[in-house]
Scaffold this motif. Sequence first.
Motif, PDB file in Angstrom:
ATOM      1  N   GLU A  24       9.672  16.474  -5.468  1.00 43.97           N
ATOM      2  CA  GLU A  24      10.649  15.603  -4.936  1.00 43.97           C
ATOM      3  C   GLU A  24      10.107  14.348  -4.832  1.00 43.97           C
ATOM      4  O   GLU A  24       9.542  14.205  -3.896  1.00 43.97           O
ATOM      5  N   ALA A  25      10.618  13.033  -5.338  1.00 43.27           N
ATOM      6  CA  ALA A  25      10.239  11.847  -5.341  1.00 43.27           C
ATOM      7  C   ALA A  25      10.745  11.410  -3.853  1.00 43.27           C
ATOM      8  O   ALA A  25      10.144  10.763  -2.858  1.00 43.27           O
ATOM      9  N   GLU A  26      11.933  11.673  -3.331  1.00 44.32           N
ATOM     10  CA  GLU A  26      12.421  11.341  -1.884  1.00 44.32           C
ATOM     11  C   GLU A  26      11.489  11.929  -0.893  1.00 44.32           C
ATOM     12  O   GLU A  26      11.321  11.327  -0.041  1.00 44.32           O
ATOM     13  N   LEU A  27      11.130  13.008  -1.100  1.00 46.01           N
ATOM     14  CA  LEU A  27      10.208  13.733  -0.017  1.00 46.01           C
ATOM     15  C   LEU A  27       8.796  12.981   0.167  1.00 46.01           C
ATOM     16  O   LEU A  27       8.215  12.835   1.052  1.00 46.01           O
ATOM     17  N   ILE A  28       8.272  12.701  -1.365  1.00 50.53           N
ATOM     18  CA  ILE A  28       6.931  12.069  -1.195  1.00 50.53           C
ATOM     19  C   ILE A  28       7.324  10.715  -0.649  1.00 50.53           C
ATOM     20  O   ILE A  28       6.245  10.326   0.376  1.00 50.53           O
ATOM     21  N   THR A  40       0.911  -1.148   0.072  1.00 50.37           N
ATOM     22  CA  THR A  40       0.011   0.005  -0.027  1.00 50.37           C
ATOM     23  C   THR A  40       0.945   1.334  -0.285  1.00 50.37           C
ATOM     24  O   THR A  40       0.747   2.263  -0.445  1.00 50.37           O
ATOM     25  N   ILE A  41       1.932   1.182   0.752  1.00 52.51           N
ATOM     26  CA  ILE A  41       2.833   2.318   0.837  1.00 52.51           C
ATOM     27  C   ILE A  41       3.570   2.679  -0.505  1.00 52.51           C
ATOM     28  O   ILE A  41       3.412   3.656  -0.906  1.00 52.51           O
ATOM     29  N   LYS A  42       3.910   1.442  -1.208  1.00 55.43           N
ATOM     30  CA  LYS A  42       4.366   1.703  -2.560  1.00 55.43           C
ATOM     31  C   LYS A  42       3.580   2.219  -3.534  1.00 55.43           C
ATOM     32  O   LYS A  42       3.728   3.147  -4.456  1.00 55.43           O
ATOM     33  N   ASN A  43       2.263   1.768  -3.603  1.00 50.81           N
ATOM     34  CA  ASN A  43       0.913   2.095  -4.541  1.00 50.81           C
ATOM     35  C   ASN A  43       0.705   3.643  -4.251  1.00 50.81           C
ATOM     36  O   ASN A  43       0.441   4.375  -5.288  1.00 50.81           O
ATOM     37  N   THR A  44       0.790   3.948  -2.843  1.00 53.84           N
ATOM     38  CA  THR A  44       0.393   5.475  -2.628  1.00 53.84           C
ATOM     39  C   THR A  44       1.586   6.382  -2.924  1.00 53.84           C
ATOM     40  O   THR A  44       1.210   7.308  -3.608  1.00 53.84           O
ATOM     41  N   ILE A  45       2.647   6.032  -2.880  1.00 56.51           N
ATOM     42  CA  ILE A  45       3.713   6.714  -3.426  1.00 56.51           C
ATOM     43  C   ILE A  45       3.774   6.870  -4.950  1.00 56.51           C
ATOM     44  O   ILE A  45       3.999   8.241  -5.431  1.00 56.51           O
ATOM     45  N   ASN A  46       3.466   5.898  -5.796  1.00 56.61           N
ATOM     46  CA  ASN A  46       3.444   5.758  -7.100  1.00 56.61           C
ATOM     47  C   ASN A  46       2.324   6.753  -7.537  1.00 56.61           C
ATOM     48  O   ASN A  46       2.598   7.417  -8.459  1.00 56.61           O
ATOM     49  N   SER A  47       1.195   6.677  -7.081  1.00 58.73           N
ATOM     50  CA  SER A  47      -0.052   7.505  -7.183  1.00 58.73           C
ATOM     51  C   SER A  47       0.379   9.000  -6.880  1.00 58.73           C
ATOM     52  O   SER A  47      -0.023   9.792  -7.776  1.00 58.73           O
ATOM     53  N   ILE A  48       0.959   9.158  -5.850  1.00 64.92           N
ATOM     54  CA  ILE A  48       1.024  10.653  -5.630  1.00 64.92           C
ATOM     55  C   ILE A  48       2.222  11.373  -6.585  1.00 64.92           C
ATOM     56  O   ILE A  48       2.183  12.386  -7.091  1.00 64.92           O
TER      57      ILE A  48
END
Length: 686
Positions: A54-58, A38-46
């Motif tokens: 910034e991807a690192e901050l997301i 879920t964490i991975k899917n949420t990061i990809n969505s945002i």
Amino acid sequence: MRTSIGIMIACLLFAACSKQPDQNKELHMETANITKETIKNTINSIEKIFPDSEAELITKGVEHAASLWRNTDGSEAEFKNFCEKQFIGNSQQKSLVFEKISRNLEVLYGHFNKISLDLQKPLHQPMGEILEVDKAFGAYNPNAHLNADLYRNKLAFTIALNFPYYSLEEKDEMAQDWSRLDWAYARLGDRFASRIPSHILQKVSEIESASDIYISDYNIYMGNLTDATQTSFFPKDMVLLSHWNLRDEIKSQYSKGEKGLASQAMIYQVMKRIIDQSIPQKVINNDEFKWDPYTNVVYKDGKGIEATPENNQRYQQILNNFHVSREMDQYATLNTAIRRAFEGQMEITQKDAEKLFVKFLSSKELKNVAELIKQRLGRDLKPWDIWYDGFKSRSSIDEDALNTITQKRYPNAKAFDADLPNMLVKLGFSEKKAHYLAEKIDVDPARGSGHAWGAGMKGETAHLRTRIPETGMNYKGYNIAIHEFGHNVEQTISLYDVDHYLLNGVPNTAFTEALAFIFQSRDLELLGIKNKDSQQQYLKTLDSFWSTYEIMGVSLLDQRMWKWLYANTNATAGELKDAVEKIAKEIWNDFYAPVFGMKDEPILAVYSHMISNPLYLSNYAFGQLIQFQVEQHLDNSDFAAEVQRLYRIGCITPGAWMQEGVGKDISIDPLVDMTHKAVKKVSENL
């Protein structure tokens, strides 16, 4: 009316107790429920919604919010939906949201601070007998449920997502590249580093308050102390709080030479009785009995009577603090009280602190300074000479003379309050700035030795609480009050003059102690007493070096005691007492016996901070080092102007603060190097 209020309070307490089991049951049902997928899917969505962010901050924001989310907050799908809606991808919008959050947190923290201040007033100020109801209200923590409420309404998750928590290691790595706003964002993230249930926070507050009351009532009636010849050594009306006032009385006796030695020995005997808990319960905070601390016999009307010892209450207070700290461990990102105190509050690792302390305590200069003290005293060292006070400017002045000055000038708290602007002007502040600061500080009488309590928001005042007898402020009280005044000045400038509310304060309490020591060292100057000694600079260095020697050993004991507690979680108060005495003697034998010439002294275990301020003592040790480095910096600066600049730096990490403030890291080397020079200079004139 009194009966009705009592019934009302009883009903409220009964209701609270009745509801507690259900609350605990509900809390134990909470579980972390956000999976890695879920964490991975949420990061990809945002990242798709905000491709320019910034991807690192997301990633950091989503992972931190997920670590705080529980099944009671919503499902995994609800978590993902929340993050998609609440993530702020626009830097201007983020800055605006930050300012609004800062403003509202200042309102909340400021008013909670005032509530706590007012509720604890009967405990901290001489307002008559302390009743159980005073203790109950004083132990109440109005802030205990704030974080729970902010999690419930999801504001905590909005902050965690957009202003995530950075570890100490990450802060140190990024310090050089961060702007002031970056630091403020990071400090906002620190507010939601962990999710600790409110009932535990309330319990922490209650136990801390109980420990504080235990210590604030630990008075020894010195005029009632006697020896085998029934000789009294102290004035009838002298009442000293352990350990602070007992220690300061030992210091004051140095000006009396040989005459003061017997008094110092008796005080040390009292301290040893406190440490090993053989002190009779009847003589604590009680003026009805005479007591011979050597034979431990209690007298009433000239006859020895039966008296039971205190029986490990001192160590039970420590255990109470330890056990409630362990309740926090499973919920905290920093999962022990030791890590929270060092990596969290001090932002210095315990391992680094211990390494630095051991290095100092192994310094070759210690024996050289000890030899110098022996020559000045004309005798071999005694265990209590860890508090040798003969390097200070006041050491050559009879304390009775100093008492006469302070008692006349400050008959009460109001007189001390009125003189605050004048003191600031003497330190170099402009009339305008002096009155600006003094108007934001109130002086109150205190039950204990006194303390400084900062304002939590602009518009409120800081409070300086100081103990003033009916005869007026004595010199010991004055000296402590000037220290607390230094705290108040720092608290005021770093609240009102800092650029972001979330950066108010200083990196940790070691810094505020250092800056308070700087004020305290100028106490005679503020009385108009000038030191004409050409060796003043060198004597001041020797005093700082010896004080650091004393407090580092005590700090090391505090650290090792807590390590022992974590290794012996089921220990009794008696077992803890034995362990503390053993550790104190081991540290003494390793670092003090080679210098003092005697073994197995327990004196390091007398400090009251170990009971009422767990793991706080290391702040004093670091404070001594920081003070010396800052003092060296201030010697070549406009004192008032530079103090204001330093206080405005705010609460960035210690390393970053030192670099910006004085251009150097925290180190023992400046103090050790200057001490080597000072020993030579002072020895030449003996």
